[in-house]
Design an enzyme around this catalytic site. Structure first.
Site, short mmCIF file in Angstrom:
data_model
loop_
_atom_site.label_atom_id
_atom_site.label_comp_id
_atom_site.label_asym_id
_atom_site.label_seq_id
_atom_site.Cartn_x
_atom_site.Cartn_y
_atom_site.Cartn_z
N GLU A 11 -0.98 5.34 -1.36
CA GLU A 11 -2.40 5.66 -1.26
C GLU A 11 -2.67 7.17 -1.17
OE1 GLU A 11 -1.13 3.08 0.43
OE2 GLU A 11 -2.26 1.36 -0.29
N HIS B 299 -7.26 -6.07 7.28
CA HIS B 299 -7.70 -6.18 5.89
C HIS B 299 -9.18 -6.57 5.80
CE1 HIS B 299 -3.36 -6.43 5.29
NE2 HIS B 299 -3.53 -6.29 4.00
#
Lengths: 336, 335
Positions: free
Chosen positions: A65, A134
């Site tokens: 990321e 999440h």
């Protein structure tokens, strides 16, 4: 003028349509992220785009990321228009250095020499049982950073029109999609439509209370408006659509009309973006308010896994209905 | 000292002197007179890496730097008056007083800027290099960082990405032995820093960073290779940081003797001067003339910068966002 021809499509299709239209229009638009190419994105938002636009412009990245976001900043500085996908907005924590310290700052720190036209797309939100790592709604983090724009569409038409505007914008835009919302359908014009960032939309006109909601919570709010209408309460439902820039004028005008303000969002209430909306309205439209504003958001807990607990934490239609009833009849208990 | 033509050597010599005198001005005048804010990170001792690397690149190659980037900026040909003005916080600064010592940049020279978040510029370099690849250009990107950055996730993610996608990033590790106060042997599990490249399948080199010609020849060769076959390259230049991490650093982690006897004995400017005198490229008198001329150039740039106006405080509110398409959007909601 003739009504636009409309198509009923999902959020995922709306996002894909925007990406496809912008990639066709401007060859500088490139996509990359984890599993976005071959696989088409874990939520299917980029299905088929690599096939259509080639492996140069639509790329699968490693699970990196920091590199994805930093690379987007570099490509944007070099004049490209990268759309980077970070698979879950929770992982924006990894990418935050590039977004917060570089993308948001480069223009300012350079005295205006550079521009950073990038979009970071990322699924946010809960309701699908992915639990605490999440499922977060982190829009408030990014709204707090000067230099970023933050978009959270609630319906497919807005998703398509705002994503197109975000891609065309010469600034970094954090575009947060709701992961439990990709299959939500709505009418989208068949013709091209670009919606400006920073313009709210009144989704339902009303007279008794202004209800502000965005992202998936907007769909709950739409239901709540119907329920409340049956109870004789007329709700004006406002979707800011972009949180940064925020359309304060439309917001204050609505509160001036209704005299009451409620905000419903999925994120934790404490220091959530609802607090900013309350502050803006109390600062700019204090005299319009007949009662203190109300925030309807999540309690101060990470999102639990088990379905009954998850639904308890995420504001539901009934929470919005009860909250607004309490606001109007004076029995409110305040934000949870 | 590697052999090369005299004109090039003199060009390098001048640039190294510019960096030296520019930073000595910060240390000896600006610091005691409190003429800058925050901190300034001097690259005294590292001039050969900046000059040798940058001069081996083409003008349209991008350079992205660190908090210790004055040298890279000067080697890129940035205007020293605009640099001084920036550090002084003046309106005429290269960043209009918004950046300061740690954020110098010059878009017109493809000097993307200093990035003082350690490791943070490596992924950006990948993006700049990706742009070059997509454009079908043979432009390169030089990403400078210290040996401390090797231990960041960002560097390691970027190295893998660059190798995976054959991005022409020249990763230039300036190994000045200390990450602030922590010596490299206490921060890196292996001291063969060039071997860090192996993990990513990119080629690694390690050279002296005190001999400007060695730096130049190394990078020139690598750049040629990268233009022919786009791929990242990792090069470590061993160098010395004569000063502390920043201007307020008391350097409790090392001795004065070490700096004076070990580090300063390898002064890259003295090394170049000696080599040029030995080769009869210049005479001793000529080196003095070069020094005087360059010092005067720096003095004049500084004096002009001191005369520059302060920004209007309200300028702080400008330049956060680039004008976007919505600026032209009609209020009807559709553009």
């Amino acid at each position: 003028m003739a009504e636009p021809r409309m198509r009923d499509i999902t959020m995922a299709q709306a996002i894909r349509t925007a990406l496809r239209e912008e990639m066709k229009r401007d060859e500088k638009v490139i996509l990359f992220g984890e599993d976005v190419a071959q696989y088409g994105g874990v939520y299917g938002a980029t299905t088929g785009l690599q096939k259509e636009f080639g492996a140069d412009r639509v790329r699968d990245t490693p699970i990196s990321e920091m590199a994805i976001a930093g690379m987007a900043v570099g490509a944007a500085l070099a004049g490209w228009r990268p759309v980077a996908e970070i698979m879950y907005c929770d992982f924006l924590a990894h990418a935050a250095d590039a977004i917060v310290n570089n993308a948001a700052k480069w223009r300012y720190m350079s005295g205006g020499q550079f521009k950073v036209p990038l979009v970071v797309r990322s699924p946010a939100g809960g309701g699908a049982g992915y639990a605490a790592q999440h499922s977060q709604n982190l829009e408030a983090w990014f709204c707090h950073i000067p230099g970023l724009k933050v978009v959270m569409p609630g319906v497919p038409r807005d998703a398509r029109g705002l994503l197109k505007a975000a891609i065309r914008d010469d600034n970094p835009v954090v575009f947060l999609e709701h992961k439990a919302h990709y299959t939500y359908k709505g009418l989208v014009p068949a013709e091209e439509e670009v919606l400006p960032l920073g313009v709210a939309e009144i989704k339902r006109q009303g007279t008794d209370v202004t209800l502000v909601a965005w992202s998936k919570t907007l769909t709950f709010a739409l239901e709540a408006v119907e329920v409340l209408a049956e109870k004789g309460i007329s709700v004006e439902l406002l979707d800011p659509r972009t949180l940064q820039p925020l359309d304060v004028d439309t917001l204050c005008n609505s509160v001036a009309k209704t005299g009451h303000l409620a905000i419903a969002h999925e994120a934790v209430t404490f220091a959530g973006f609802g607090a900013e909306i309350v502050a803006q309205v109390t600062e700019h439209a204090w005299d319009s308010l007949k009662r203190p504003p109300l925030r309807i958001g999540a309690p101060f807990v990470p999102l639990p896994y088990s379905q009954p607990m998850e639904s308890f934490v995420i504001p539901q239609v009934a929470d919005i209905v009860q909250g607004i009833e309490g606001l109007l009849d004076g029995t409110r208990t305040g934000a949870r | 000292m590697a052999k090369t033509d005299a004109a090039l050597l003199l060009h390098f010599y001048e640039d190294m002197l510019r960096i030296r005198f520019f930073e000595e001005k910060i240390r000896d005048v600006m610091l005691p007179q409190k003429l800058f804010r925050g901190s300034s990170h001097l690259s005294l001792g590292q001039e050969a890496v900046a000059v040798g690397t940058v001069h081996a690149l083409r003008e349209d190659d991008s350079v992205i730097s660190t908090h210790r980037g004055h040298g890279h900026a000067i080697a890129r040909g940035m205007d020293m008056e605009a640099m001084f003005a920036e550090i002084l916080g003046r309106r005429t600064g290269c960043c209009r007083g918004k950046g300061g010592s740690m954020h110098l940049s010059d878009a017109s020279r493809h000097f993307i800027g200093e990035n003082p978040v350690v490791g943070s510029n490596a992924p950006m370099a990948c993006g700049l290099a990706l742009a070059a690849r997509l454009e079908g250009s043979d432009r390169l990107v030089a990403s400078f960082f210290g040996e401390g950055a090797l231990n960041t996730g960002a560097f390691n993610e970027a190295a893998n990405m660059a190798a995976l996608w054959s991005l022409p990033v020249l990763f230039v590790c300036e190994n000045n032995l200390y990450a602030i106060s922590v010596p490299v042997e206490k921060s890196s599990a292996i001291l063969e820093l060039e071997n860090r490249a192996c993990s990513y399948g990119l080629s690694g080199r390690r050279r002296s960073g005190m001999d400007v010609m060695e730096v130049y020849e190394t990078v020139r060769g690598l750049a040629e290779q990268m233009r022919a076959h786009p791929a990242p390259v990792f090069v470590v230049f061993d160098t010395y940081r004569f000063e502390g991490h920043h201007t307020a650093d008391k350097q409790s982690y090392r001795t004065k003797e070490q700096v004076l006897e070990e580090f300063r004995a390898h002064d890259p400017i003295h090394l170049l001067e000696r080599a040029m005198i030995d080769d009869h490229t210049v005479s001793l008198d000529e080196t003095i003339a070069y020094r005087d001329r360059t010092r005067t150039e720096v003095e004049e740039a500084f004096a002009r910068a001191l005369e520059a106006p302060w920004p209007d405080p309200k300028e702080a509110l400008e330049g956060v966002y680039a004008p976007g398409p919505e600026a032209a959007a009609a209020s009807k909601g559709v553009v």
